[in-house]
Design a protein around this motif. Structure first.
Motif, PDB file in Angstrom:
ATOM      1  N   THR A  39      44.806  58.184 -21.285  1.00 33.83           N
ATOM      2  CA  THR A  39      44.038  58.551 -20.137  1.00 33.83           C
ATOM      3  C   THR A  39      43.123  57.594 -20.156  1.00 33.83           C
ATOM      4  N   ASN A  40      41.640  56.752 -19.552  1.00 36.03           N
ATOM      5  CA  ASN A  40      41.613  55.969 -19.244  1.00 36.03           C
ATOM      6  C   ASN A  40      40.417  55.053 -20.710  1.00 36.03           C
ATOM      7  N   TYR A  41      39.833  56.085 -21.251  1.00 33.79           N
ATOM      8  CA  TYR A  41      38.988  56.654 -22.033  1.00 33.79           C
ATOM      9  C   TYR A  41      40.173  55.852 -23.419  1.00 33.79           C
ATOM     10  N   ARG A  42      40.908  55.723 -23.910  1.00 35.49           N
ATOM     11  CA  ARG A  42      41.882  55.390 -24.324  1.00 35.49           C
ATOM     12  C   ARG A  42      42.726  53.462 -24.153  1.00 35.49           C
ATOM     13  N   GLN A  84      40.748  52.112 -22.652  1.00 37.30           N
ATOM     14  CA  GLN A  84      39.596  51.044 -22.801  1.00 37.30           C
ATOM     15  C   GLN A  84      39.198  51.120 -23.640  1.00 37.30           C
ATOM     16  N   LYS A  85      39.137  51.727 -24.771  1.00 40.55           N
ATOM     17  CA  LYS A  85      38.991  51.353 -26.352  1.00 40.55           C
ATOM     18  C   LYS A  85      40.969  50.739 -27.054  1.00 40.55           C
ATOM     19  N   THR A 114      34.554  67.502 -18.286  1.00 36.55           N
ATOM     20  CA  THR A 114      34.367  66.136 -18.965  1.00 36.55           C
ATOM     21  C   THR A 114      36.185  65.418 -19.280  1.00 36.55           C
ATOM     22  N   SER A 115      36.952  66.723 -20.218  1.00 39.45           N
ATOM     23  CA  SER A 115      38.194  66.657 -20.509  1.00 39.45           C
ATOM     24  C   SER A 115      38.701  65.454 -19.281  1.00 39.45           C
ATOM     25  N   SER A 157      38.239  62.177 -18.592  1.00 34.27           N
ATOM     26  CA  SER A 157      39.298  61.041 -18.702  1.00 34.27           C
ATOM     27  C   SER A 157      40.061  61.292 -19.323  1.00 34.27           C
TER      28      SER A 157
END
Length: 210
Positions: A2-5, A7-8, A97-98, A101
């Motif tokens: 995911t984009n979130y992962r 970015q992290k 929201t899920s 992400s």
């Protein structure tokens, strides 16, 4: 993934392709040396060592910025539809929201990472070419070129409202700030994430210290 992962991982310096990392570091070193010798980074495409690579970084940046604009537009559209319909339950909002992400990342974002953009910004890399004849053929692009020229001369992008040598540039700069804050408040604005990135890359400040 995911984009979130993504970015992290990128926030801690994760490298997706060690070979491309070696090339990037090598080119970054050449950029620093070029700036030391010439005092700027306005590199023509004809430059044998950096011309094509610099043009490629700008192309990647435009691609990533365009993707962000599309994603932001889709997200805002969903929010507006949700507010109008007012039918979503808390569970529905959670699922939305899920889904957000999990929006797919572009392959370009795995090549030109946030960390690499930061490193290029640090040395004053210009995301729009200011070499004569290569700037964007529109009013905004030309004004952006003027702003970069002002920055090269004065060391900042804080063009006075009544700048005597180019009053239109002073007005344009003031308008960029106004458009930015309108966008931040969710109001209709010609400002885009792409333009924000370009302005910030040039050292533009959205709030001036009094």
């Amino acid at each position: 993934m995911t984009n979130y992962r993504i970015q992290k991982l990128e926030s801690i310096g994760f490298i997706w392709d060690s070979r491309s990392d070696h090339v990037f570091e090598s080119k970054l070193k050449l950029l620093r040396e070029y700036k030391r010798i010439h005092g700027h980074l306005r590199i023509p495409k004809s430059n044998p060592q950096l011309g094509r690579w610099v043009a490629r970084q700008r192309s990647l940046y435009r691609s990533i910025s365009a993707t962000k604009d599309i994603n932001a537009h889709r997200k805002n559209k969903r929010k507006r539809n949700s507010a109008v319909n007012n039918k979503n339950s808390p569970g529905d909002n959670k699922r939305e929201t899920s889904s957000e992400s999990s929006l797919p990342s572009t392959p370009d974002s795995l090549t030109l990472t946030g960390e690499r953009i930061r490193q290029l910004n640090e040395i004053g890399f210009e995301w729009i070419s200011t070499v004569k004849g290569t700037a964007y053929n529109n009013t905004w692009g030309k004004r952006y070129d003027d702003l970069c020229s002002y920055r090269d001369k004065h060391g900042n992008c804080n063009v006075p409202k009544n700048y005597p040598y180019d009053r239109a540039l002073g007005v344009w700069v003031r308008n960029q700030r106004s458009q930015y804050w309108s966008m931040k408040k969710g109001k209709k604005s010609p400002m885009t994430l792409k333009r924000v990135g370009l302005l910030e890359g040039a050292g533009f400040q959205w709030k001036l210290r009094k």
